[in-house]
Design a protein around this motif. Sequence first.
Motif, mmCIF file in Angstrom:
data_model
loop_
_atom_site.group_PDB
_atom_site.id
_atom_site.type_symbol
_atom_site.label_atom_id
_atom_site.label_comp_id
_atom_site.label_asym_id
_atom_site.label_seq_id
_atom_site.Cartn_x
_atom_site.Cartn_y
_atom_site.Cartn_z
ATOM 1 N N GLY A 1 0.824 -1.207 -0.147
ATOM 2 C CA GLY A 1 0.187 0.003 -0.144
ATOM 3 C C GLY A 1 0.897 0.998 0.133
ATOM 4 N N HIS A 2 0.533 2.046 1.121
ATOM 5 C CA HIS A 2 1.123 3.383 1.144
ATOM 6 C C HIS A 2 1.929 3.499 2.440
ATOM 7 C CE1 HIS A 2 -0.264 4.765 -2.521
ATOM 8 N NE2 HIS A 2 -1.511 4.328 -2.322
ATOM 9 N N PRO A 3 2.848 2.720 2.818
ATOM 10 C CA PRO A 3 3.606 2.578 4.068
ATOM 11 C C PRO A 3 4.139 3.806 4.822
ATOM 12 C CG PRO A 3 5.070 1.765 2.548
ATOM 13 C CD PRO A 3 3.858 2.133 1.766
ATOM 14 N N THR A 4 4.235 4.740 4.070
ATOM 15 C CA THR A 4 4.868 6.046 4.577
ATOM 16 C C THR A 4 3.957 7.348 4.419
ATOM 17 O OG1 THR A 4 5.983 6.684 2.591
ATOM 18 C CG2 THR A 4 7.280 5.223 4.250
ATOM 19 N N GLU A 5 2.472 6.934 3.934
ATOM 20 C CA GLU A 5 1.639 8.266 3.828
ATOM 21 C C GLU A 5 1.382 9.038 5.110
ATOM 22 O OE1 GLU A 5 -0.168 10.766 1.594
ATOM 23 O OE2 GLU A 5 0.597 8.956 0.664
ATOM 24 N N ARG A 6 0.847 10.051 5.092
ATOM 25 C CA ARG A 6 0.890 10.855 6.505
ATOM 26 C C ARG A 6 -0.355 11.686 5.912
ATOM 27 N NH1 ARG A 6 5.293 10.113 9.121
ATOM 28 N NH2 ARG A 6 5.073 11.700 10.935
ATOM 29 N N THR A 7 -1.032 12.126 7.288
ATOM 30 C CA THR A 7 -2.046 12.915 7.417
ATOM 31 C C THR A 7 -1.718 14.426 7.021
ATOM 32 O OG1 THR A 7 -1.991 13.288 9.805
ATOM 33 C CG2 THR A 7 -3.075 11.420 9.067
ATOM 34 N N ASP A 8 -2.801 15.317 7.174
ATOM 35 C CA ASP A 8 -2.474 16.712 6.975
ATOM 36 C C ASP A 8 -1.950 17.113 8.171
ATOM 37 O OD1 ASP A 8 -4.062 16.886 4.400
ATOM 38 O OD2 ASP A 8 -5.824 17.395 5.267
ATOM 39 N N ALA A 9 -1.946 16.442 9.403
ATOM 40 C CA ALA A 9 -1.358 16.757 10.387
ATOM 41 C C ALA A 9 -0.038 16.278 10.570
ATOM 42 C CB ALA A 9 -2.045 16.381 11.680
ATOM 43 N N ASP A 10 0.705 15.573 9.489
ATOM 44 C CA ASP A 10 1.844 15.239 9.715
ATOM 45 C C ASP A 10 2.126 13.956 10.389
ATOM 46 O OD1 ASP A 10 4.259 15.011 8.225
ATOM 47 O OD2 ASP A 10 5.315 15.820 9.896
ATOM 48 N N ALA A 11 0.931 13.231 10.613
ATOM 49 C CA ALA A 11 0.945 11.904 11.593
ATOM 50 C C ALA A 11 0.950 10.883 10.475
ATOM 51 C CB ALA A 11 -0.075 11.922 12.371
ATOM 52 N N ALA A 12 1.611 9.593 10.797
ATOM 53 C CA ALA A 12 1.648 8.557 10.065
ATOM 54 C C ALA A 12 0.185 7.919 9.974
ATOM 55 C CB ALA A 12 2.418 7.470 10.775
ATOM 56 N N ILE A 13 -0.359 7.418 8.923
ATOM 57 C CA ILE A 13 -1.588 6.808 8.760
ATOM 58 C C ILE A 13 -1.512 5.335 9.234
ATOM 59 C CG2 ILE A 13 -3.563 6.349 7.333
ATOM 60 C CD1 ILE A 13 -2.706 8.801 5.616
ATOM 61 N N LEU A 14 -1.278 5.029 10.344
ATOM 62 C CA LEU A 14 -1.232 3.661 10.901
ATOM 63 C C LEU A 14 -2.200 3.378 12.014
ATOM 64 C CD1 LEU A 14 2.862 3.675 11.321
ATOM 65 C CD2 LEU A 14 1.525 2.610 9.563
ATOM 66 N N GLU A 15 -2.563 2.240 11.980
ATOM 67 C CA GLU A 15 -3.387 1.474 13.203
ATOM 68 C C GLU A 15 -2.641 0.501 13.673
ATOM 69 O OE1 GLU A 15 -6.579 0.158 10.717
ATOM 70 O OE2 GLU A 15 -6.989 2.148 9.939
ATOM 71 N N VAL A 16 -2.464 0.543 15.147
ATOM 72 C CA VAL A 16 -2.178 -0.547 15.867
ATOM 73 C C VAL A 16 -2.867 -1.649 16.175
ATOM 74 C CG1 VAL A 16 -0.730 -1.170 18.152
ATOM 75 C CG2 VAL A 16 -0.427 1.245 17.160
ATOM 76 N N ASP A 17 -2.626 -2.670 15.908
ATOM 77 C CA ASP A 17 -3.567 -4.108 15.921
ATOM 78 C C ASP A 17 -2.872 -5.132 16.628
ATOM 79 O OD1 ASP A 17 -5.937 -5.263 14.719
ATOM 80 O OD2 ASP A 17 -4.535 -6.776 14.202
ATOM 81 N N HIS A 18 -3.724 -5.799 17.358
ATOM 82 C CA HIS A 18 -3.149 -7.068 18.304
ATOM 83 C C HIS A 18 -3.251 -8.011 17.116
ATOM 84 C CE1 HIS A 18 -4.807 -4.583 21.740
ATOM 85 N NE2 HIS A 18 -3.836 -5.427 22.230
ATOM 86 N N VAL A 19 -2.155 -8.879 17.017
ATOM 87 C CA VAL A 19 -2.067 -9.722 16.113
ATOM 88 C C VAL A 19 -2.907 -11.127 16.466
ATOM 89 C CG1 VAL A 19 -0.559 -11.604 14.698
ATOM 90 C CG2 VAL A 19 0.278 -9.214 15.402
ATOM 91 N N ASP A 20 -2.765 -11.380 17.799
ATOM 92 C CA ASP A 20 -3.782 -12.413 18.606
ATOM 93 C C ASP A 20 -4.876 -11.337 19.097
ATOM 94 O OD1 ASP A 20 -2.575 -14.617 17.883
ATOM 95 O OD2 ASP A 20 -1.050 -14.359 19.485
ATOM 96 N N PRO A 21 -6.148 -11.413 18.549
ATOM 97 C CA PRO A 21 -7.010 -10.566 19.135
ATOM 98 C C PRO A 21 -7.141 -10.715 20.547
ATOM 99 C CG PRO A 21 -7.890 -11.540 17.376
ATOM 100 C CD PRO A 21 -6.506 -12.187 17.329
ATOM 101 N N LEU A 22 -7.491 -9.736 21.556
ATOM 102 C CA LEU A 22 -7.627 -9.835 22.992
ATOM 103 C C LEU A 22 -8.830 -10.728 23.095
ATOM 104 C CD1 LEU A 22 -7.447 -6.051 24.061
ATOM 105 C CD2 LEU A 22 -5.925 -7.895 24.424
ATOM 106 N N ALA A 23 -9.929 -10.850 22.229
ATOM 107 C CA ALA A 23 -11.306 -11.454 22.518
ATOM 108 C C ALA A 23 -11.034 -12.829 22.490
ATOM 109 C CB ALA A 23 -12.173 -11.501 21.299
ATOM 110 N N ARG A 24 -9.574 -13.386 22.014
ATOM 111 C CA ARG A 24 -9.307 -14.785 21.813
ATOM 112 C C ARG A 24 -8.097 -15.146 22.858
ATOM 113 N NH1 ARG A 24 -10.395 -14.490 16.029
ATOM 114 N NH2 ARG A 24 -7.786 -14.517 15.733
#
Length: 469
Positions: free
Chosen positions: A397-420
């Motif tokens: 995708g676009h791994p280094t794309e940034r927002t208008d506020a110059d923040a990285a467009i990244l989402e921190v995710d649990h590889v193993d979901p908390l629900a499991r």
Amino acid sequence: MTAVEAELMRRVGKLDPAERIGGKSLHRPFLLLWAIGQAVQGREREHRWSTVRDAVGPLMTTYLDLPARAEQVLYPFWHLQRDQLWEFADTENLTLTSDGRRPTLTALNSSDPVAGLPEGAYELISREPEFAARVASHVVSTFFNPPPPGLLEDMGLADLVADRLGRALRPCVGESFTNRNAVSDVYGGNRVMGITPLHDRILSVYSDDEGPYQDAPINEIGWIGYTGDGLRGHQQMTSGNRSMQRYQQQQRALRYWHKPVGGQWTFASWVVIVQLRQRWGVGVDHLARREFVWVLAPVDSPLRDTWPADVIEALEEDDGTLHDDTEGIPAREPSSDTPSGNHDRYRRLTAAARRTADRRTRRSRLVEVERYYRSATAREAVMIRSEDKCENRNCLGHPTERTDADAAILEVDHVDPLARGGADTPETMIALCPNCHALKTRGRNRKRLQTALLKTARLRHEAFMSSAT
């Protein structure tokens, strides 16, 4: 809404019964609800004291569990007038008690004065069923929630509110406005504050995706982490936060407004506060500060008997305790310009996240929030580790794309979901661009990708943990 309607809703919204041992004294709201029922049924506006005494007294005994004494009716019959929701035709010949606060019971029984709703209020309620339902819904949802069986029938309001109790309130869920001024022009309220009531005195909270607060949905359960009031310095339990605390204690629903980037303000949902947390944040002065996070659970209406079972369970478990996520966790600080500085902070954040995760292995008082509430400390550590790039080594995708506020467009995710059963610590979490996040969650080859991402997260975690300071 007309100015007259707005003024009447303001008066009803300001009705604030005194606190007594065992709860609030609901005498005045009870009499007001009875008077609304009389107006809706086309009865006379004014009522003699003897009529009110004989009609309302037994109802108070039934629904408020009060002793069958005329004094119980005397109090609201006299004092509701101070709320500008009741007026007397003539009080000149009434003998008052020694402190002058109210007439004596003997004087009332002797002169039998007449009193009732103010004329303007009576005209609105008796002639406008929709508005009458709105006023009745407000009184019921605020003071008799849920209404005891038989109350609405005995008040003469069952037919009026049968299908619209709660929903009769305005604004309606889904209403949108271009800006806060437009909201205020129609429904009143402050035009700037993030936590403020509308004209009916029901609290509203406003969440703008463009900031300055970091409000966010709590992943996987659909509840909302709403940042408290105060832009700089440690947030205090004052102003809007004090109002939120009062609603939490009363377990009362408030309005949640949301504005997406480039969008309009929308009354998104009724919500109730199920928990209060504290975390590290950064104020507008770019200094670290402790801030409150109010955990909001969306509900269909302000009426308690329409709330989901998991919300009721959370409310029953919440004892008003402040859950402090700052204890033992370093204050947030700007990232260092040196790799060793970032690696050192990563290690300290990881240690704090593990302490938090260890506490969460034990059953908490608010099970659902404790199970799913993602550690801000662990997320911050992962963002440092990512160096503002998608951590999927095969990102297309676009791994280094940034927002208008110059923040990285990244989402921190649990590889193993908390629900499991996944851990809420950095070695099992990863920063992904939205495209890779979607592939990991919904892609056909997600199992293979999840395995690769977990390996990547652990390798990068070990590299940050073992590097020299």
